[in-house]
Design an enzyme around this catalytic site. Sequence first.
Site, mmCIF file in Angstrom:
data_model
loop_
_atom_site.group_PDB
_atom_site.id
_atom_site.type_symbol
_atom_site.label_atom_id
_atom_site.label_comp_id
_atom_site.label_asym_id
_atom_site.label_seq_id
_atom_site.Cartn_x
_atom_site.Cartn_y
_atom_site.Cartn_z
ATOM 1 N N ASP A 19 0.829 -1.204 0.000
ATOM 2 C CA ASP A 19 0.000 0.000 0.000
ATOM 3 C C ASP A 19 0.867 1.259 0.000
ATOM 4 O O ASP A 19 1.945 1.275 0.598
ATOM 5 C CB ASP A 19 -0.901 -0.014 1.243
ATOM 6 C CG ASP A 19 -2.057 0.955 1.130
ATOM 7 O OD1 ASP A 19 -2.320 1.456 0.014
ATOM 8 O OD2 ASP A 19 -2.697 1.229 2.151
ATOM 9 N N HIS A 36 3.089 3.206 -9.042
ATOM 10 C CA HIS A 36 3.026 1.759 -9.297
ATOM 11 C C HIS A 36 4.289 1.261 -10.004
ATOM 12 O O HIS A 36 4.824 0.201 -9.672
ATOM 13 C CB HIS A 36 1.794 1.428 -10.134
ATOM 14 C CG HIS A 36 0.490 1.699 -9.446
ATOM 15 N ND1 HIS A 36 0.230 1.263 -8.169
ATOM 16 C CD2 HIS A 36 -0.625 2.376 -9.853
ATOM 17 C CE1 HIS A 36 -0.996 1.638 -7.814
ATOM 18 N NE2 HIS A 36 -1.525 2.313 -8.817
ATOM 19 N N THR A 65 -10.407 -7.451 -6.020
ATOM 20 C CA THR A 65 -11.645 -7.346 -6.801
ATOM 21 C C THR A 65 -12.220 -5.934 -6.705
ATOM 22 O O THR A 65 -12.882 -5.461 -7.633
ATOM 23 C CB THR A 65 -12.689 -8.359 -6.288
ATOM 24 O OG1 THR A 65 -12.890 -8.167 -4.878
ATOM 25 C CG2 THR A 65 -12.232 -9.786 -6.534
ATOM 26 N N ASN A 67 -10.467 -3.209 -6.675
ATOM 27 C CA ASN A 67 -9.641 -2.253 -7.428
ATOM 28 C C ASN A 67 -10.194 -1.938 -8.814
ATOM 29 O O ASN A 67 -9.800 -0.942 -9.432
ATOM 30 C CB ASN A 67 -8.201 -2.767 -7.559
ATOM 31 C CG ASN A 67 -7.422 -2.690 -6.271
ATOM 32 O OD1 ASN A 67 -6.469 -3.444 -6.058
ATOM 33 N ND2 ASN A 67 -7.803 -1.785 -5.380
ATOM 34 N N ARG A 70 -11.481 1.619 -9.499
ATOM 35 C CA ARG A 70 -10.584 2.765 -9.659
ATOM 36 C C ARG A 70 -10.739 3.358 -11.062
ATOM 37 O O ARG A 70 -11.320 2.729 -11.945
ATOM 38 C CB ARG A 70 -9.132 2.335 -9.419
ATOM 39 C CG ARG A 70 -8.849 1.962 -7.979
ATOM 40 C CD ARG A 70 -7.377 1.689 -7.751
ATOM 41 N NE ARG A 70 -7.103 1.420 -6.347
ATOM 42 C CZ ARG A 70 -5.885 1.260 -5.841
ATOM 43 N NH1 ARG A 70 -4.831 1.348 -6.633
ATOM 44 N NH2 ARG A 70 -5.720 1.020 -4.548
ATOM 45 N N ARG A 187 1.643 -4.786 6.301
ATOM 46 C CA ARG A 187 0.971 -3.760 5.504
ATOM 47 C C ARG A 187 1.745 -2.455 5.613
ATOM 48 O O ARG A 187 2.075 -2.002 6.705
ATOM 49 C CB ARG A 187 -0.468 -3.536 5.948
ATOM 50 C CG ARG A 187 -1.157 -2.462 5.078
ATOM 51 C CD ARG A 187 -2.639 -2.381 5.250
ATOM 52 N NE ARG A 187 -3.194 -1.473 4.245
ATOM 53 C CZ ARG A 187 -4.434 -1.518 3.795
ATOM 54 N NH1 ARG A 187 -5.266 -2.423 4.246
ATOM 55 N NH2 ARG A 187 -4.851 -0.656 2.886
ATOM 56 N N GLU A 206 0.414 -12.898 12.815
ATOM 57 C CA GLU A 206 0.914 -11.701 13.489
ATOM 58 C C GLU A 206 0.848 -10.559 12.477
ATOM 59 O O GLU A 206 1.301 -10.700 11.337
ATOM 60 C CB GLU A 206 2.358 -11.907 13.957
ATOM 61 C CG GLU A 206 2.528 -13.024 14.977
ATOM 62 C CD GLU A 206 1.810 -12.735 16.287
ATOM 63 O OE1 GLU A 206 1.692 -11.548 16.659
ATOM 64 O OE2 GLU A 206 1.359 -13.702 16.931
#
Length: 245
Positions: A19, A36, A65, A67, A70, A187, A206
């Site tokens: 992200d 990207h 799914t 995305n 966008r 993340r 975790e």
Amino acid sequence: MKEQIDSTNIPKHVAVIMDGNGRWAKQRGATRLFGHRNAIKAVRDVTEGCAEIGVQHLTLYAFSTENWSRPKMEVDGLMTLLVSTIKKEIPTLLKNNIRLQPLGDISHLPKEAQANLQQGVEETSKNDGMILSLALNYSGRWEIGESVGQMLKDIKNNKLDIDNIDNQLINKYICDHIAPDVELMIRTSGEHRISNFLLWQLAYAELYFTDKLWPDFRKNDLFEAVIDFQKRERRYGKISEQLTQ
């Protein structure tokens, strides 16, 4: 950083929500696609880093799914980038003995993307090192729904006895059943959500969150997350004293 890792306590399955590409690009006054494109180095670094320390399975959340909602220009650009990146990265996967597999409903991807994925799967199929799963057109709820649907079909066709359904059986129906449960989920970008990612497999994972944006994430950041994982006590419902008995 790598030398601080306990080689006897490596998470078998690491999953990453990549992200922050858009915010990284915005900070530089560029388009989201610029972010990207500049995230590929992070993908390569983390993939190689996981292979180096002995992770068995790495799953990267590449396209959900959700995305598809966008802007069309961004989605089209992502699909084009996917095609070119898979072609370029096959030598890296071969060099590191990594096997590629897609995860998700890839039938809705552009034909060229599907073809390149299949080529990557075939060219790396004999590798017996780490497995790299690319979650494409994927969501956890979709995966569970697909699994339930298949179980119902098998019950209807007398291939499955409803009384035999348990966690172990459900595992066999989940799309990513060849992978062990996720032990460490990372993340980036400071968000604290799992965003419909590997809902079944994350049951006892975790969770590691970092403010670093994905294009800036490197091997040492991965190693830091693994070291943090190794400091945690994983009890699986037990108490600390039971773990030492």
